[in-house]
Design an enzyme around this catalytic site. Structure first.
Site, short mmCIF file in Angstrom:
data_model
loop_
_atom_site.label_atom_id
_atom_site.label_comp_id
_atom_site.label_asym_id
_atom_site.label_seq_id
_atom_site.Cartn_x
_atom_site.Cartn_y
_atom_site.Cartn_z
N SER A 7 0.61 -1.25 0.01
CA SER A 7 0.26 0.24 0.02
C SER A 7 0.89 1.33 -0.16
O SER A 7 1.70 1.11 0.45
CB SER A 7 -1.10 0.05 1.39
OG SER A 7 -1.10 1.56 1.59
N HIS A 32 -1.27 -1.02 -4.28
CA HIS A 32 -2.43 -0.48 -3.52
C HIS A 32 -2.34 1.18 -3.50
O HIS A 32 -1.04 1.41 -2.81
CB HIS A 32 -2.64 -1.23 -2.89
CG HIS A 32 -3.65 -1.61 -2.31
ND1 HIS A 32 -4.86 -2.37 -2.21
CD2 HIS A 32 -4.24 -0.35 -1.06
CE1 HIS A 32 -5.64 -1.51 -1.58
NE2 HIS A 32 -5.17 -1.09 -0.29
N ASP A 34 -4.43 3.41 -1.25
CA ASP A 34 -5.70 4.08 -1.06
C ASP A 34 -6.12 5.10 -1.18
O ASP A 34 -5.26 6.65 -0.50
CB ASP A 34 -5.04 3.96 0.40
CG ASP A 34 -4.80 2.66 0.85
OD1 ASP A 34 -3.74 1.80 1.07
OD2 ASP A 34 -5.94 1.95 0.55
N MET A 36 -8.68 7.73 -0.48
CA MET A 36 -9.74 8.48 0.98
C MET A 36 -10.24 9.49 0.97
O MET A 36 -9.68 10.84 0.78
CB MET A 36 -9.01 8.75 2.57
CG MET A 36 -8.83 6.83 2.63
SD MET A 36 -7.84 7.18 4.00
CE MET A 36 -7.01 5.47 4.05
N HIS A 65 -7.76 1.77 -4.48
CA HIS A 65 -9.11 0.86 -3.44
C HIS A 65 -9.24 2.31 -2.62
O HIS A 65 -8.97 2.79 -2.35
CB HIS A 65 -8.31 -0.07 -2.00
CG HIS A 65 -9.17 0.14 -0.71
ND1 HIS A 65 -8.77 -0.17 0.16
CD2 HIS A 65 -10.65 0.05 -0.51
CE1 HIS A 65 -9.45 -0.45 0.96
NE2 HIS A 65 -10.52 0.17 0.77
N MET A 67 -11.83 4.51 -1.18
CA MET A 67 -12.58 4.09 0.22
C MET A 67 -13.73 6.01 -0.20
O MET A 67 -13.19 6.41 0.49
CB MET A 67 -11.70 4.49 1.49
CG MET A 67 -11.26 2.72 1.95
SD MET A 67 -9.55 3.19 2.93
CE MET A 67 -8.57 3.11 1.00
N MET A 136 -11.58 -6.21 4.33
CA MET A 136 -11.06 -5.37 5.47
C MET A 136 -10.57 -6.40 6.87
O MET A 136 -11.22 -6.73 7.35
CB MET A 136 -11.67 -3.99 5.68
CG MET A 136 -11.61 -2.76 4.14
SD MET A 136 -10.20 -2.63 3.75
CE MET A 136 -9.64 -1.94 5.00
N ASP A 175 -6.81 -6.47 3.48
CA ASP A 175 -5.95 -5.43 3.49
C ASP A 175 -6.33 -5.37 4.98
O ASP A 175 -7.74 -4.62 5.77
CB ASP A 175 -7.00 -4.35 3.01
CG ASP A 175 -6.29 -2.85 2.23
OD1 ASP A 175 -7.35 -2.20 2.10
OD2 ASP A 175 -5.08 -3.03 2.69
C1 DX5 Z 1 -6.56 1.48 5.27
C2 DX5 Z 1 -5.71 0.66 4.26
C3 DX5 Z 1 -4.95 -0.01 3.87
C4 DX5 Z 1 -3.74 0.01 5.25
C5 DX5 Z 1 -2.41 -0.88 5.44
O1 DX5 Z 1 -7.92 1.75 5.68
O2 DX5 Z 1 -6.98 0.47 3.71
O3 DX5 Z 1 -4.55 -0.45 2.63
O4 DX5 Z 1 -3.52 0.82 4.00
O5 DX5 Z 1 -1.71 -0.81 5.47
P1 DX5 Z 1 -0.92 -1.25 7.21
O6 DX5 Z 1 -0.40 -2.45 5.69
O7 DX5 Z 1 -0.50 -0.90 7.12
O8 DX5 Z 1 -1.92 -1.70 7.82
ZN ZN Z 2 -6.66 -0.30 0.92
#
Ligand code: DX5
Ligand code: ZN
Length: 216
Positions: A7, A32, A34, A36, A65, A67, A136, A175
């Site tokens: 990520s 990956h 993320d 948000m 991903h 969110m 998740m 994840d």
């Molecule tokens: C959390 C994200 C994950 C996170 C994973 O909302 O969707 O992808 O960044 O990071 P680690 O592996 O450090 O938990």
């Molecule tokens: Zn993620």
């Protein structure tokens, strides 16, 4: 063999391009991203323009991903930016079928994501349309949280339902909080792709970390 999707949220944002290339050279199967919006989750990260500028640096699979509350509104932006996979939350405000159809219309692989408190059956109506289901194993919003082993029965339940329907090509992705102490139980539960942010980007040798994780 389990696939690893580091990520980018855990990377050094001042060197994001170099970090993406480093992940590719370290044997990552995909990267990956993320995304948000500060509304669906209490954090704001990056958007499609950042994905677009990184796309030109590498051919590695970009695993986005979302969110965000209204993913349907942004599929074209992330498709234009070069996403290869787009996962979005079954808890979002957009129409799920319309969003899956939109992702597929752009030639991108769709996936649905479940928060920890969301039961497995919520994605069952959509399985035939999906390439991936993301479970998740932390509450979405931040990297560096602790893995939730109580999510493994949910992984097994989704895996069983896919097998029951003969949907053997659907990938199950986990994840959050994945690392050397937790990846074995994820693999045993049937996870195909592990997202790993902190465990890879904070490793002294990311390539060795990825090699270790792939051996489970
Ligand atoms: C959390 C994200 C994950 C996170 C994973 O909302 O969707 O992808 O960044 O990071 P680690 O592996 O450090 O938990
Ligand atoms: Zn993620």
């Amino acid at each position: 063999m389990i696939k690893i999707s580091p990520s980018i949220l855990s990377c050094d944002f001042s060197k994001m391009g170099d970090e993406l290339i480093r992940m590719e050279q370290s044997g990552a199967d995909m990267v990956h991203f993320d995304i948000m919006d500060g509304h669906f989750v209490p954090n704001i990260t990056i958007g499609a323009p950042v994905v677009k500028c990184l796309r030109n640096l590498s051919d590695i699979t970009i695993d986005v991903h979302l969110m965000i509350s209204d993913p349907l509104k942004y599929i074209d932006d992330f498709a234009d930016a070069g996403a290869d996979i787009i996962t979005f939350h079954v808890e979002c405000d957009s129409d799920i079928d319309d969003t899956i159809a939109k992702i597929k219309s752009r030639g991108i692989k769709p996936g649905l994501v479940l928060k920890p408190n969301t039961p497995a059956w919520t994605v069952f109506p959509y399985l035939e349309k999906l390439d991936l289901v993301l479970v998740m194993t932390v509450e979405p919003g931040f990297g560096g949280q602790s893995f939730m082993p109580e999510m493994m029965p949910k992984v097994k339940e989704i895996k069983r339902e896919c097998q029951r329907r003969g949907l053997n090509n659907i990938l199950i992705e986990a994840d959050g909080g994945i690392g050397r102490d937790t990846i074995e139980q994820a693999s045993e539960a049937g996870v195909d792709v592990c997202v790993a942010g902190t465990a890879v980007f904070r490793a002294a040798d990311p390539a060795k970390a990825i090699e270790l994780f792939k051996s489970f």
